[in-house]
Design a protein around this motif. Structure first.
Motif, PDB file in Angstrom:
ATOM      1  N   VAL A 194       0.510  14.068 137.377  1.00  0.00           N
ATOM      2  CA  VAL A 194       0.351  14.323 135.939  1.00  0.00           C
ATOM      3  C   VAL A 194      -0.600  13.305 135.318  1.00  0.00           C
ATOM      4  N   VAL A 195      -0.489  12.024 135.739  1.00  0.00           N
ATOM      5  CA  VAL A 195      -1.374  10.984 135.192  1.00  0.00           C
ATOM      6  C   VAL A 195      -2.822  11.262 135.573  1.00  0.00           C
ATOM      7  N   VAL A 196      -3.054  11.670 136.840  1.00  0.00           N
ATOM      8  CA  VAL A 196      -4.421  11.943 137.290  1.00  0.00           C
ATOM      9  C   VAL A 196      -5.019  13.123 136.527  1.00  0.00           C
ATOM     10  N   VAL A 197      -4.208  14.173 136.368  1.00  0.00           N
ATOM     11  CA  VAL A 197      -4.704  15.350 135.642  1.00  0.00           C
ATOM     12  C   VAL A 197      -5.002  15.004 134.192  1.00  0.00           C
ATOM     13  N   ALA A 198      -4.131  14.193 133.563  1.00  0.00           N
ATOM     14  CA  ALA A 198      -4.359  13.820 132.162  1.00  0.00           C
ATOM     15  C   ALA A 198      -5.630  13.000 132.011  1.00  0.00           C
ATOM     16  N   ALA A 199      -5.891  12.072 132.980  1.00  0.00           N
ATOM     17  CA  ALA A 199      -7.103  11.254 132.907  1.00  0.00           C
ATOM     18  C   ALA A 199      -8.348  12.113 133.077  1.00  0.00           C
ATOM     19  N   ALA A 200      -8.277  13.088 134.004  1.00  0.00           N
ATOM     20  CA  ALA A 200      -9.433  13.967 134.207  1.00  0.00           C
ATOM     21  C   ALA A 200      -9.726  14.801 132.971  1.00  0.00           C
ATOM     22  N   LEU A 201      -8.654  15.327 132.361  1.00  0.00           N
ATOM     23  CA  LEU A 201      -8.858  16.134 131.152  1.00  0.00           C
ATOM     24  C   LEU A 201      -9.427  15.283 130.020  1.00  0.00           C
ATOM     25  N   LEU A 202      -8.950  14.025 129.902  1.00  0.00           N
ATOM     26  CA  LEU A 202      -9.477  13.151 128.859  1.00  0.00           C
ATOM     27  C   LEU A 202     -10.956  12.865 129.095  1.00  0.00           C
ATOM     28  N   GLY A 203     -11.339  12.631 130.363  1.00  0.00           N
ATOM     29  CA  GLY A 203     -12.765  12.411 130.648  1.00  0.00           C
ATOM     30  C   GLY A 203     -13.606  13.623 130.346  1.00  0.00           C
ATOM     31  N   LEU A 204     -13.049  14.805 130.632  1.00  0.00           N
ATOM     32  CA  LEU A 204     -13.793  16.034 130.344  1.00  0.00           C
ATOM     33  C   LEU A 204     -13.999  16.220 128.847  1.00  0.00           C
ATOM     34  N   VAL A 205     -12.961  15.891 128.058  1.00  0.00           N
ATOM     35  CA  VAL A 205     -13.095  16.017 126.596  1.00  0.00           C
ATOM     36  C   VAL A 205     -14.146  15.056 126.071  1.00  0.00           C
ATOM     37  N   VAL A 206     -14.156  13.805 126.572  1.00  0.00           N
ATOM     38  CA  VAL A 206     -15.158  12.831 126.115  1.00  0.00           C
ATOM     39  C   VAL A 206     -16.556  13.276 126.492  1.00  0.00           C
TER      40      VAL A 206
END
Length: 354
Positions: A279-291
């Motif tokens: 879950v942490v890895v997926v959340a970090a990837a999604l945050l990077g994609l949004v940025v």
């Protein structure tokens, strides 16, 4: 001797017989307290006239009691000394209760219960009662009950045996066909169907499945969206070559946004890694994609492609002077004059980016 004794005994008996009715007839009736509460009647008989009061039943039941009748028990010289009062009470509302609960409620109020349905069990419910709720009845008398033993059949298909048994018990029913069943077996069919009516105490016939219930599967974590490859239209157009003397600096290379690919080990779904890490890895990837999307969309800005093209003229000075020979036209001897003119240089056309 014998006749004398017999005559004396007969005389005493006759005197007793004639004296007793006269004494009973000489006692007056008590004041009329019928319909009054016991407290009101006691205040009249004992508090006002000083009579001793005996109740039926004795002791007085709790709650409000009413006098149904009163009679004189004894008197001296036409003066009443003791009075007996018969009491009655209000019948409680027993409708809707089970027979077991209605019996307990009636007995606590000082009454009994009767029913004309000998097959009734304690789970049958009271449909009607006589006297009606709030009516008066002498203590010790019975309330007549009309019972209803019908109950709605629950829908147990798809339930485990343990759940179906509990649902049937809540309606006063049992299950038939589950003697050797496991608690986790599933009910595939039932008779009668759910919604029908049975009599309390009856059984529901069920057909069971041999398959145990399957626990719901855990859905895998959602992988981050990967941006599609850039189309040919999005690729930057190559800029034309420039001469070595150009003052333009080469354009900065497009920014590369890395994409994160999650393997089975990172998600934790197949390789024993805790789901929290995935879950942490997926959340970090999604945050990077949004940025990344906030900074420019699917591709980095192409500075060379977005700038406007322009044509410029660049002068190159020639160090050698431009010498012109002029013939003098002045009157007098002929003369030759040299005229030096500065060369403005060559004009070079160069295309570049602004």
């Amino acid at each position: 001797m014998m006749p004398v004794r017999l005559i004396v005994a007969l005389a005493v008996a006759a005197a007793t017989f004639w004296a007793t009715p006269a004494q009973a007839a000489s006692c007056p009736p008590p004041p009329d307290v019928t319909g009054q509460t016991y407290e009101q009647a006691y205040a009249t008989l004992n508090g006002r006239f000083g009579y001793a009061v005996v109740t039926v039943p004795d002791p007085v039941p709790p709650g409000t009691s009413y006098v149904s009748s009163a009679e004189t028990l004894s008197c001296i010289e036409f003066k009443i000394t003791r009075v007996r009062v018969h009491l009655e009470g209000q019948v409680p509302d027993l409708t809707g209760m089970t027979l077991t609960a209605a019996t307990a409620e009636a007995e606590s109020a000082g009454f009994g219960v009767t029913t004309r349905q000998p097959e009734a069990t304690g789970e049958w419910k009271v449909a009607e009662q006589t006297p009606a709720p709030g009516g008066r009845l002498a203590y010790g008398q019975a309330v007549d009950l009309l019972l209803d033993g019908s109950t709605e059949v629950p829908y147990v298909i798809g339930r485990t045996v343990a759940e179906a048994r509990q649902m049937a018990a809540d309606r006063g029913l049992t299950l038939r066909g589950t003697d050797d069943a496991r608690d986790d077996q599933i009910v595939e069919d039932q008779s009668p169907p759910g919604g029908d009516e049975l009599t309390i105490g009856d059984a529901i016939d069920v057909v069971l499945s041999d398959v145990s219930p399957v626990s719901p599967s855990v859905s895998p974590p959602v992988s981050p969206a990967v941006s599609p490859p850039a189309s040919p239209d999005d690729s930057p157009a190559p800029s034309p070559p420039e001469s070595p003397g150009s003052e333009e600096s080469p354009g900065a290379s497009p920014e590369v946004v890395p994409t994160v690919g999650l393997s089975g080990e990172e998600t934790g779904s197949d390789f024993g890694v805790p789901p929290g890490l995935a879950v942490v890895v997926v959340a970090a990837a999604l945050l990077g994609l949004v940025v990344w999307l906030a900074r420019g969309g699917r591709r980095a800005p192409d500075r060379d492609h977005d700038r406007r093209r322009e044509v410029r003229l660049i002068s190159r000075a020639d160090p050698s002077p431009n010498v012109r020979i002029h013939e003098s036209r002045d009157p007098g001897p002929a003369a030759v004059r040299l005229h030096a003119v500065a060369d403005p240089g060559r004009q070079e056309i160069r295309e570049g980016l602004s």
